[in-house]
Write a protein that holds these residues in place. Structure first.
Motif, PDB file in Angstrom:
ATOM      1  N   UNK A 149       0.830  -1.202   0.000  1.00  0.00           N
ATOM      2  CA  UNK A 149       0.000   0.000   0.000  1.00  0.00           C
ATOM      3  C   UNK A 149       0.866   1.255   0.000  1.00  0.00           C
ATOM      4  N   UNK A 150       1.952   1.229   0.768  1.00  0.00           N
ATOM      5  CA  UNK A 150       2.872   2.364   0.781  1.00  0.00           C
ATOM      6  C   UNK A 150       3.465   2.594  -0.604  1.00  0.00           C
ATOM      7  N   UNK A 151       3.835   1.511  -1.272  1.00  0.00           N
ATOM      8  CA  UNK A 151       4.371   1.642  -2.623  1.00  0.00           C
ATOM      9  C   UNK A 151       3.355   2.236  -3.576  1.00  0.00           C
ATOM     10  N   UNK A 152       2.100   1.844  -3.430  1.00  0.00           N
ATOM     11  CA  UNK A 152       1.051   2.386  -4.295  1.00  0.00           C
ATOM     12  C   UNK A 152       0.847   3.883  -4.046  1.00  0.00           C
ATOM     13  N   UNK A 153       0.900   4.300  -2.779  1.00  0.00           N
ATOM     14  CA  UNK A 153       0.753   5.715  -2.471  1.00  0.00           C
ATOM     15  C   UNK A 153       1.886   6.532  -3.080  1.00  0.00           C
ATOM     16  N   UNK A 154       3.101   6.029  -2.987  1.00  0.00           N
ATOM     17  CA  UNK A 154       4.238   6.740  -3.563  1.00  0.00           C
ATOM     18  C   UNK A 154       4.194   6.741  -5.086  1.00  0.00           C
ATOM     19  N   UNK A 155       3.662   5.673  -5.667  1.00  0.00           N
ATOM     20  CA  UNK A 155       3.601   5.571  -7.120  1.00  0.00           C
ATOM     21  C   UNK A 155       2.547   6.485  -7.732  1.00  0.00           C
ATOM     22  N   UNK A 156       1.613   6.969  -6.932  1.00  0.00           N
ATOM     23  CA  UNK A 156       0.559   7.824  -7.461  1.00  0.00           C
ATOM     24  C   UNK A 156       1.105   9.124  -8.032  1.00  0.00           C
ATOM     25  N   UNK A 191      13.334  -0.306   3.504  1.00  0.00           N
ATOM     26  CA  UNK A 191      14.495   0.302   2.842  1.00  0.00           C
ATOM     27  C   UNK A 191      14.413   0.135   1.333  1.00  0.00           C
ATOM     28  N   UNK A 192      13.982  -1.039   0.877  1.00  0.00           N
ATOM     29  CA  UNK A 192      13.829  -1.268  -0.563  1.00  0.00           C
ATOM     30  C   UNK A 192      12.751  -0.348  -1.136  1.00  0.00           C
ATOM     31  N   UNK A 193      11.689  -0.137  -0.386  1.00  0.00           N
ATOM     32  CA  UNK A 193      10.622   0.768  -0.820  1.00  0.00           C
ATOM     33  C   UNK A 193      11.166   2.181  -1.026  1.00  0.00           C
ATOM     34  N   UNK A 194      11.928   2.669  -0.059  1.00  0.00           N
ATOM     35  CA  UNK A 194      12.477   4.018  -0.182  1.00  0.00           C
ATOM     36  C   UNK A 194      13.461   4.089  -1.348  1.00  0.00           C
ATOM     37  N   UNK A 195      14.307   3.076  -1.482  1.00  0.00           N
ATOM     38  CA  UNK A 195      15.290   3.077  -2.562  1.00  0.00           C
ATOM     39  C   UNK A 195      14.628   3.109  -3.935  1.00  0.00           C
ATOM     40  N   UNK A 196      13.442   2.529  -4.034  1.00  0.00           N
ATOM     41  CA  UNK A 196      12.733   2.473  -5.316  1.00  0.00           C
ATOM     42  C   UNK A 196      11.996   3.763  -5.646  1.00  0.00           C
ATOM     43  N   UNK A 197      11.994   4.716  -4.708  1.00  0.00           N
ATOM     44  CA  UNK A 197      11.242   5.955  -4.914  1.00  0.00           C
ATOM     45  C   UNK A 197      12.140   7.153  -4.614  1.00  0.00           C
ATOM     46  N   UNK A 198      12.905   7.594  -5.608  1.00  0.00           N
ATOM     47  CA  UNK A 198      13.868   8.679  -5.375  1.00  0.00           C
ATOM     48  C   UNK A 198      13.222  10.014  -5.036  1.00  0.00           C
ATOM     49  N   UNK A 199      11.904  10.131  -5.196  1.00  0.00           N
ATOM     50  CA  UNK A 199      11.264  11.403  -4.829  1.00  0.00           C
ATOM     51  C   UNK A 199      11.143  11.589  -3.324  1.00  0.00           C
TER      52      UNK A 199
END
Length: 277
Positions: A149-156, A191-199
């Motif tokens: 869910x966190x990844x989806x929020x960041x991907x929006x 950590x992987x989630x953050x690394x995948x979202x440079x914003x």
């Protein structure tokens, strides 16, 4: 060009308890939060939102949340959006019951589900709020569903700078006892989630009752002090957990035209401002 910065105030770990009670018989957490709220209302320029990063109350009791709601009501009356997230002292159901439906308060679905959501702020900046509560445990964790869910929020909005907020620190700090109560489950996935979202420009948390600075992947991690009592600074590996009656504080995150995301520490009390020298 208007150079007025945008401000996000972060309060943390108020540990509001039942009316008339003090933590350990000594710490008047309600009075401390009342003072912090009064100070926030005087911040200029006016904040765009107020984040409270967990341990909102001390025992997760509905009466404590009713007390908290009263203490925070001046912020709501002033029209300031509140972003709340749970800490290990909180209980999702009573929290959501006390704050559900208020304009500007984003507390997810009722019924005790994880409180994870995003708040779009001007600038633009996206505040992504995550729920690291593991019920009945002092440490934090993320399961696969919450990470997804966190990844989806960041991907929006992948091109909008973001602050990620959670309660538990996602890295060791050297405070021995607190490190046994950090983000222990799902830390590698986070950590992987953050690394995948440079914003993601900043990760902010509470729990430590101290301001600390660390890093996860490319993002700086800043913990906020408590609006009430602090954890004693003792970095010995066998140091016990002790409470310190140091000056309470909170964080102000500022950004805007020509201003990168910058974090300031504010402290309780009325500072003496010297005249021009």
């Amino acid at each position: 060009m208007d150079a007025t910065p945008y401000l996000l105030v972060q309060l943390s770990d108020p540990h509001v308890t039942h009316r008339g009670r003090r933590i350990g018989g000594q710490v008047d957490t309600a009075a401390a939060l009342r003072h912090a709220v009064e100070r926030v209302l005087r911040v200029r320029p006016r904040p765009v939102a107020v984040l409270i990063s967990g341990d909102l109350v001390d025992a997760g009791h509905p009466d404590e949340y009713a007390h908290l709601r009263e203490l925070l009501q001046p912020l709501l009356d002033a029209g300031l959006p509140l972003a709340l997230l749970p800490g290990n002292h909180d209980a999702r159901g009573p929290l959501q019951a006390a704050f559900a439906g208020l304009p500007g308060v984003h507390c997810g679905a009722p019924g005790g589900q994880a409180l994870q959501y995003a708040l779009d702020l001007p600038g633009p900046l996206r505040l992504v709020v995550l729920d690291s509560l593991v019920p009945g445990q002092p440490h934090g964790g993320f399961d696969e569903a919450r990470l997804a869910q966190a990844g989806a929020l960041l991907a929006e909005r992948p091109h909008v700078p973001a602050i990620v907020a959670l309660h538990h620190p996602p890295h060791p700090t050297g405070l021995a006892v607190m490190d046994t109560m950090a983000l222990l489950q799902g830390a590698a996935g986070f950590e992987a989630l953050i690394a995948a979202h440079p914003q993601v420009q900043r990760i902010v948390c509470g729990h430590l009752h101290r301001m600390t600075l660390g890093r996860v992947a490319h993002a700086a991690v800043i913990s906020a002090p408590s609006t009430a009592h602090q954890v004693a600074l003792d970095l010995a590996p066998d140091a016990p957990l002790r409470i310190a009656l140091e000056t309470p504080g909170w964080l102000i995150h500022a950004w805007g035209p020509g201003l990168p995301l910058v974090t300031h520490l504010a402290q309780a009390g009325e500072p003496e401002v010297l005249p021009d020298l």
